[in-house]
Design a protein around this motif. Structure first.
Motif: not given
Length: 353
Positions: A160-164, A169-171, A173, A195, A197, A207
């Protein structure tokens, strides 16, 4: 033949010097690490603040590279970079950071427009990034098992990962579990999800999401899904997160052995809980459940459940165990004779970036 000569004037030399300085300026700026952190034992650190989450500040220094600092140990910090700060009631603040050591408050911004947040109420600090690469965080887990008695080989890969950025927020998985038994039976359980947010006041969020799933055990060749909804963080502290959300999604399904395609509309009810134990050793517990009552096909509903525990062995290297269960009251095809569930346990080694 005599080589031509060139006369370098003071003006041309100055122009050349300025040109090379401008070329090197981005490198010089990038090399500067002028953020300051002072600890309760008097130690003063100079480097670059990266982020704070789970009550740990990630700090980058030239001498020690990345180090983890307990948030409660910090009595003063200062940075001229822009950050997003979230407190325990869900409020968001943006700007440069400095602390008021006497009042134990974090000052976000400058001048009359600055906001003050109690240090104990700060839940997360993330830098306002200018590039995707700088803002990306990533975790990857890999596992392999072989049982001679039953001649079962299993490979699993997940992450999983993310970027804010500011209010977004962008996730993403993914998980892939491939199982081979007796060189004759091959099954796969694979999914990927993205996903988005949009953070709102008072811990609320909107979302949107999209995903793809394959599950041989349930006869599902492919399911594409997309939808949206809203939710709220019911609990958000430095060591615990509890959230719930509702929404709608559309799905398009293909099954094995037929060209039939099913289009469905489903309601979505989701909840998730995360618990962090931060030191000696680090321990993360993550539990999530999603229920999908079908609004198109009467009597059909699906439930996805995941529980994962991860222990840190050495810095950024984790050992993990995961239990998953995918239930479908009316699966596309009960191809394996196992009914309506596909569940399993996986062991893995993981790395976090």
């Amino acid at each position: 033949m005599r080589a031509p000569s060139y006369k370098i004037t003071n003006q041309s030399f100055l122009t050349l010097l300025i040109f090379h300085f401008l070329l090197l300026l981005p490198i010089l700026l990038k090399a500067q690490k002028t953020d300051i952190v002072i600890l309760d034992n008097g130690d003063r650190l100079t480097g670059e603040i990266k982020w704070m989450e789970q009550a740990v500040l990630k700090f980058n220094t030239d001498a020690m590279s990345y180090i983890d600092i307990k948030w409660k140990k910090i009595v003063y910090l200062k940075t001229t970079n822009s950050f997003r700060v979230e407190n325990s009631d869900g409020s968001l603040f943006f700007g440069m950071l400095e602390t008021d050591s006497l009042k134990k408050e974090l000052i976000v911004g400058i001048g009359s427009k600055a906001n003050r947040v109690d240090m104990d109420d700060v839940v997360e600090i993330s830098e306002v990034k200018d590039t995707f690469r700088k803002g990306l965080n990533l975790s990857v887990d890999l596992g392999f098992t072989y049982t001679k008695a039953s001649d079962i080989v299993q490979f699993n890969l997940s992450g999983d990962g993310g970027y804010s950025t500011l209010y977004w927020d962008r996730n993403f998985s993914f998980r892939s579990v491939l199982t081979l038994q007796n060189d004759t039976s091959f099954t796969k359980n694979q999914n990927v999800k993205v996903t988005l947010y949009r953070l709102l006041p008072n811990k609320y969020f909107l979302t949107g999401f999209a995903g793809a799933t394959q599950n041989t055990e349930l006869g599902l060749k492919m399911r594409l899904s997309f939808g949206g909804g809203g939710g709220r963080h019911l609990l958000r502290t430095n060591n615990s997160i509890l959230r719930a959300a509702i929404g709608l999604q559309g799905t398009r399904e293909w099954q094995y052995g037929t060209s039939e395609v099913k289009n469905n509309l489903e309601s979505v009810f989701a909840a998730g809980y995360e618990k962090f134990m931060l030191f000696t050793p680090k321990l993360n517990i993550n539990i999530s459940i999603q229920a999908y009552p079908n609004l198109t096909e009467t009597g059909r509903y699906r439930i996805d459940f995941d529980a994962k525990i991860k222990w840190e062995l050495i810095k950024d290297l984790f050992w993990g165990i995961t239990f998953y269960d995918n239930f479908d009251s009316k699966p596309p095809q009960e191809s394996s004779g196992e009914g309506q569930n596909d569940y399993g346990i996986t062991l893995s080694l993981g790395w976090k970036y």
